[in-house]
Scaffold this motif. Structure first.
Motif, PDB file in Angstrom:
ATOM      1  N   ARG A  47     -16.517  32.424 -50.951  1.00  0.00           N
ATOM      2  CA  ARG A  47     -16.932  32.348 -49.558  1.00  0.00           C
ATOM      3  C   ARG A  47     -15.912  33.113 -48.717  1.00  0.00           C
ATOM      4  N   ARG A  49     -14.008  34.401 -45.384  1.00  0.00           N
ATOM      5  CA  ARG A  49     -13.695  33.930 -44.046  1.00  0.00           C
ATOM      6  C   ARG A  49     -14.121  34.996 -43.038  1.00  0.00           C
ATOM      7  N   LEU A 115     -22.820  33.877 -31.246  1.00  0.00           N
ATOM      8  CA  LEU A 115     -23.058  32.810 -32.215  1.00  0.00           C
ATOM      9  C   LEU A 115     -24.349  33.048 -32.999  1.00  0.00           C
ATOM     10  N   GLU A 119     -24.648  33.358 -37.092  1.00  0.00           N
ATOM     11  CA  GLU A 119     -25.635  32.611 -37.874  1.00  0.00           C
ATOM     12  C   GLU A 119     -26.471  33.558 -38.729  1.00  0.00           C
ATOM     13  N   SER A 122     -24.431  34.785 -41.609  1.00  0.00           N
ATOM     14  CA  SER A 122     -24.191  33.695 -42.552  1.00  0.00           C
ATOM     15  C   SER A 122     -25.374  33.464 -43.490  1.00  0.00           C
ATOM     16  N   ASP A 128     -17.652  31.376 -44.736  1.00  0.00           N
ATOM     17  CA  ASP A 128     -17.031  30.183 -44.163  1.00  0.00           C
ATOM     18  C   ASP A 128     -16.811  30.472 -42.682  1.00  0.00           C
ATOM     19  N   ALA A 129     -17.816  30.148 -41.869  1.00  0.00           N
ATOM     20  CA  ALA A 129     -17.800  30.605 -40.482  1.00  0.00           C
ATOM     21  C   ALA A 129     -17.865  29.477 -39.469  1.00  0.00           C
ATOM     22  N   GLN A 130     -17.722  28.247 -39.919  1.00  0.00           N
ATOM     23  CA  GLN A 130     -17.776  27.145 -38.954  1.00  0.00           C
ATOM     24  C   GLN A 130     -16.627  27.246 -37.958  1.00  0.00           C
ATOM     25  N   ARG A 131     -15.440  27.640 -38.460  1.00  0.00           N
ATOM     26  CA  ARG A 131     -14.308  27.944 -37.576  1.00  0.00           C
ATOM     27  C   ARG A 131     -13.808  29.332 -37.955  1.00  0.00           C
ATOM     28  N   HIS A 151     -16.074  27.613 -26.499  1.00  0.00           N
ATOM     29  CA  HIS A 151     -16.404  27.154 -27.857  1.00  0.00           C
ATOM     30  C   HIS A 151     -15.153  26.940 -28.710  1.00  0.00           C
ATOM     31  N   GLN A 153     -14.269  24.545 -30.526  1.00  0.00           N
ATOM     32  CA  GLN A 153     -14.569  23.897 -31.806  1.00  0.00           C
ATOM     33  C   GLN A 153     -15.025  24.892 -32.867  1.00  0.00           C
ATOM     34  N   ARG A 154     -15.348  26.128 -32.470  1.00  0.00           N
ATOM     35  CA  ARG A 154     -15.766  27.143 -33.434  1.00  0.00           C
ATOM     36  C   ARG A 154     -14.615  28.056 -33.849  1.00  0.00           C
TER      37      ARG A 154
END
Length: 286
Positions: A47, A49, A115, A119, A122, A128-131, A151, A153-154
């Motif tokens: 995965r 980054r 964003l 998506e 992804s 691994d793209a949540q953060r 954002h 949290q991202r």
């Protein structure tokens, strides 16, 4: 270097390395290109980054992507370089993307466009793209620090390169100079706790003192009285931004590159050193 030939099962020659430019399916006015490490195996388990690199006013997003190929290969990153074309909100308009949102909700929500691009990518690559990691220089630096507010949290880390105008964590002043009406614009309150969890880097050239592009007068559509207190040039405004962040408990690494004026290239060693420190040891390939 891994040599690619022909097509894989799902990915083509143009989906690895320097990728072809693709439109954003969520909004066809926007597009992106990427860099995918040459040895990425679509049949593997690795995965990657994610590093997002946002262009400045020139819109040279392909060159911005290419500047990070070495970091991508060393740390197994997919580099995503969005293109926010000029003229989106009015003919020959250059800067609306730097705000993220219009003051009264007009124009695109550029943060959400990005964003959507993430998506979309992804769904193509194991990512691994949540953060993720974010860098922008000049106009991209505008985008980067405001995206941090919108954002946090991202984000795992953000590097803010020499924005000409800064938004401070000032709850008494409305957007764009402050964050007083943040909830009205973004639909949720500012999350300071989440911002404090992001690794923050600021970088500017030591000779970046020109003001011809960034001087605001009351005739400028972005002008607010509070901007008069943010400093005269980019060096001073970066100090104001750093001070504002630190006053709210955000740790900041602030690099001033001696001899550099308003150019991205001389700042890149500092930017890459910051991201390398955040990324640590590269993950094992699958």
């Amino acid at each position: 270097m891994h040599k690619r030939t022909g097509h894989g099962a799902q990915l083509s020659y143009y989906d690895i390395g320097r990728t072809a430019v693709q439109v954003c399916a969520a909004d066809l006015r926007f597009s992106y290109c990427a860099y995918v490490p040459e040895s990425y195996d679509e049949r593997g388990t690795e995965r990657l980054r994610l590093l997002v690199v946002v262009h400045g006013t020139r819109r040279d997003n392909g060159a911005c992507r290419d500047d990070f190929i070495d970091l991508a290969e060393r740390h197994r990153l997919l580099v995503l370089a969005p293109l926010f074309p000029a003229g989106i909100t009015s003919p020959r308009e250059l800067s609306s993307y730097k705000r993220l949102r219009g003051a009264n909700g007009e124009g695109p929500a550029y943060d959400l466009v990005l964003l959507s691009m993430i998506e979309e990518v992804s769904r193509i690559y194991r990512l691994d793209a949540q953060r993720f990691h974010l860098f922008g220089f000049s106009g991209g630096g505008h985008f980067a620090h405001r995206f941090l507010y919108a954002h946090p949290q991202r984000l795992a880390a953000v590097s803010i390169g020499a924005p000409g105008i800064v938004t401070l964590l000032d709850a008494q002043t409305p957007w764009l100079a402050g964050v007083g009406d943040f909830e009205r614009i973004f639909g949720r309150p500012l999350d300071l706790d989440a911002i404090r969890k992001v690794a923050v880097h600021m970088v500017v050239g030591g000779e970046d003192t020109d003001t011809w592009e960034i001087a605001l007068s009351p005739r400028h559509p972005w002008w607010q009285p509070a901007f008069e207190t943010h400093g005269h040039n980019r060096l001073e405004r970066m100090v104001a931004l750093k001070t504002s962040l630190q006053m709210h408990g955000v740790e900041v690494r602030h690099d001033i590159v001696a001899g550099a004026d308003h150019q991205q290239k001389p700042l890149l060693p500092s930017v890459k050193a910051f991201f390398a420190s955040c990324l640590g040891s590269p993950p094992s390939a699958g």
